[in-house]
Design an enzyme around this catalytic site. Structure first.
Site, mmCIF file in Angstrom:
data_model
loop_
_atom_site.group_PDB
_atom_site.id
_atom_site.type_symbol
_atom_site.label_atom_id
_atom_site.label_comp_id
_atom_site.label_asym_id
_atom_site.label_seq_id
_atom_site.Cartn_x
_atom_site.Cartn_y
_atom_site.Cartn_z
ATOM 1 N N TYR A 107 29.353 50.159 -75.930
ATOM 2 C CA TYR A 107 29.490 49.033 -76.846
ATOM 3 C C TYR A 107 28.503 49.164 -78.016
ATOM 4 O O TYR A 107 28.733 48.630 -79.094
ATOM 5 C CB TYR A 107 29.167 47.714 -76.128
ATOM 6 C CG TYR A 107 30.255 47.154 -75.233
ATOM 7 C CD1 TYR A 107 31.396 47.896 -74.895
ATOM 8 C CD2 TYR A 107 30.127 45.869 -74.704
ATOM 9 C CE1 TYR A 107 32.369 47.363 -74.063
ATOM 10 C CE2 TYR A 107 31.106 45.331 -73.879
ATOM 11 C CZ TYR A 107 32.230 46.075 -73.557
ATOM 12 O OH TYR A 107 33.180 45.534 -72.739
ATOM 13 N N GLY A 108 27.411 49.864 -77.765
ATOM 14 C CA GLY A 108 26.271 49.877 -78.694
ATOM 15 C C GLY A 108 26.548 50.451 -80.061
ATOM 16 O O GLY A 108 25.793 50.235 -81.004
ATOM 17 N N ASN A 117 22.915 44.172 -73.228
ATOM 18 C CA ASN A 117 22.138 43.647 -74.356
ATOM 19 C C ASN A 117 22.989 43.537 -75.625
ATOM 20 O O ASN A 117 22.836 42.595 -76.395
ATOM 21 C CB ASN A 117 20.949 44.565 -74.654
ATOM 22 C CG ASN A 117 19.873 44.483 -73.600
ATOM 23 O OD1 ASN A 117 18.841 43.878 -73.810
ATOM 24 N ND2 ASN A 117 20.117 45.078 -72.439
ATOM 25 N N THR A 118 23.873 44.525 -75.833
ATOM 26 C CA THR A 118 24.698 44.510 -77.034
ATOM 27 C C THR A 118 25.629 43.296 -77.003
ATOM 28 O O THR A 118 25.730 42.545 -77.983
ATOM 29 C CB THR A 118 25.516 45.821 -77.131
ATOM 30 O OG1 THR A 118 24.617 46.929 -77.019
ATOM 31 C CG2 THR A 118 26.270 45.911 -78.427
ATOM 32 N N SER A 126 28.893 46.832 -70.243
ATOM 33 C CA SER A 126 29.816 47.807 -70.810
ATOM 34 C C SER A 126 30.069 48.970 -69.838
ATOM 35 O O SER A 126 30.986 49.750 -70.061
ATOM 36 C CB SER A 126 29.230 48.351 -72.110
ATOM 37 O OG SER A 126 27.935 48.866 -71.867
ATOM 38 N N THR A 183 20.316 48.141 -71.273
ATOM 39 C CA THR A 183 20.409 48.326 -69.815
ATOM 40 C C THR A 183 19.924 49.694 -69.332
ATOM 41 O O THR A 183 19.454 49.829 -68.215
ATOM 42 C CB THR A 183 21.880 48.181 -69.386
ATOM 43 O OG1 THR A 183 22.688 48.945 -70.297
ATOM 44 C CG2 THR A 183 22.316 46.737 -69.385
ATOM 45 N N HIS A 184 20.084 50.711 -70.194
ATOM 46 C CA HIS A 184 19.766 52.079 -69.752
ATOM 47 C C HIS A 184 18.284 52.435 -69.854
ATOM 48 O O HIS A 184 17.829 53.389 -69.250
ATOM 49 C CB HIS A 184 20.543 53.095 -70.588
ATOM 50 C CG HIS A 184 22.011 53.129 -70.299
ATOM 51 N ND1 HIS A 184 22.817 52.014 -70.389
ATOM 52 C CD2 HIS A 184 22.808 54.148 -69.917
ATOM 53 C CE1 HIS A 184 24.061 52.356 -70.084
ATOM 54 N NE2 HIS A 184 24.077 53.645 -69.789
HETATM 55 N N1 DGL Z 1 24.932 48.146 -71.982
HETATM 56 C C1 DGL Z 1 24.554 48.519 -73.322
HETATM 57 C C2 DGL Z 1 23.358 47.647 -73.753
HETATM 58 O O1 DGL Z 1 22.601 47.139 -72.931
HETATM 59 C C3 DGL Z 1 24.211 49.991 -73.436
HETATM 60 C C4 DGL Z 1 25.397 50.905 -73.299
HETATM 61 C C5 DGL Z 1 26.413 50.718 -74.381
HETATM 62 O O2 DGL Z 1 26.158 51.022 -75.554
HETATM 63 O O3 DGL Z 1 27.497 50.240 -74.046
HETATM 64 O O4 DGL Z 1 23.173 47.447 -74.925
#
Ligand code: DGL
Length: 266
Positions: A44-45, A76-77, A13, A187-188
């Site tokens: 995206y979360g 992950n989302t 994302s 990811t964060h």
């Molecule tokens: N990349 C998203 C995750 O790993 C985190 C950031 C988002 O909410 O987009 O879930």
């Protein structure tokens, strides 16, 4: 051109997927990479499953058009809600981060009490809990959405007292339930490892899916006959759906070189 010489496609994302890129590059130094970061539509979360599926499908089409021989969903989302659907829609291997975090956690836990943290959409999807329980029905899994962690990391507050307070609040049910393993299901979150470790104590193992993800990628490429054996001009191409100084800063920190970034509106 043999399929082996085509790039690996990776998407997220936004900036967070760079943690996966860094591990993939380390594990597979002969592979070209094409990355898509959906900066314009992040996060995206907090979005609905339907919206995340729609965005993930569009990006997968884009990476396929760029010739990606295998696609890694670093987010992950997106992995939680779109992986199974996309696997059925495209004719090349697509892998997500959930499987990676789950297999590491199962190897690590000693007391069969595992925690999972992630965005709201990831936790509501039940993706981690279902996969953990499918592989080990005796496991006790405690999951917790931590929606404030992503903005805190994006703000650079990875070592801030406010972040410690937020972490204490989110992690207290996991601590009370005596987990010995915690999947960092976003990811964060690897950026918050020091704070999370301090709050939970040294006895809890923190699982970062990115490392295992890179190993799974190697294994899949090998099984599919797609592993690249030589490459004298390795290229990494980063497409972003909006400009982001943060992406370049983080990318250069993680990958240690000038990055070629192309803005690509969706
Ligand atoms: N990349 C998203 C995750 O790993 C985190 C950031 C988002 O909410 O987009 O879930």
């Amino acid at each position: 051109m043999s399929n082996k010489t085509l790039p690996i496609g990776i998407f997220d994302s936004g900036v967070g997927g760079l943690t996966v890129v860094a591990e993939v590059i380390k594990e597979l130094p002969l592979e070209d990479v094409v990355y898509f970061g959906d900066i314009a539509r992040t996060p995206y979360g907090s979005k609905s499953k339907e919206t995340v599926i729609k965005f993930s499908r569009e990006i997968t089409h884009f990476l396929v058009d760029q010739g990606a021989k295998l696609i890694i969903i670093a987010c992950n989302t997106a992995s939680s809600v779109a992986l199974d659907l996309l696997k059925g829609e495209f004719d090349r291997p697509i892998i997500g981060v959930i499987q990676a975090g789950v297999s590491t956690a199962l190897q690590v836990t000693r007391n069969n009490r595992v925690g999972v943290i992630g965005t709201s959409t990831t936790i509501v999807s039940g993706s981690y809990v279902n996969e953990l329980k499918r592989l080990n029905p005796n496991l006790t899994v405690i999951s917790q959405a931590c929606p404030l962690f992503v903005p805190l990391v994006e703000e650079g507050w990875v070592n801030h007292k406010v972040t410690t307070l937020v972490a204490e609040e989110y992690l207290s049910p996991l601590k009370d339930n005596k987990i010995d393993t915690l999947i960092l299901g976003c990811t964060h979150y690897p950026f918050l490892k020091p704070i999370i470790q301090k709050v939970l104590g040294e006895g809890v193992v923190l699982v970062n899916s990115a490392t295992e993800m890179a190993r799974i990628t190697r294994k899949t490429l090998k099984e599919e006959g797609l592993l690249r054996e030589e490459n004298s001009d390795v290229t990494y191409k980063f497409y972003l759906s909006d400009t982001s100084a943060n992406f370049i800063k983080l990318g250069e920190r993680l990958l240690g070189e000038k990055m070629r970034v192309i803005t690509q509106r969706m």
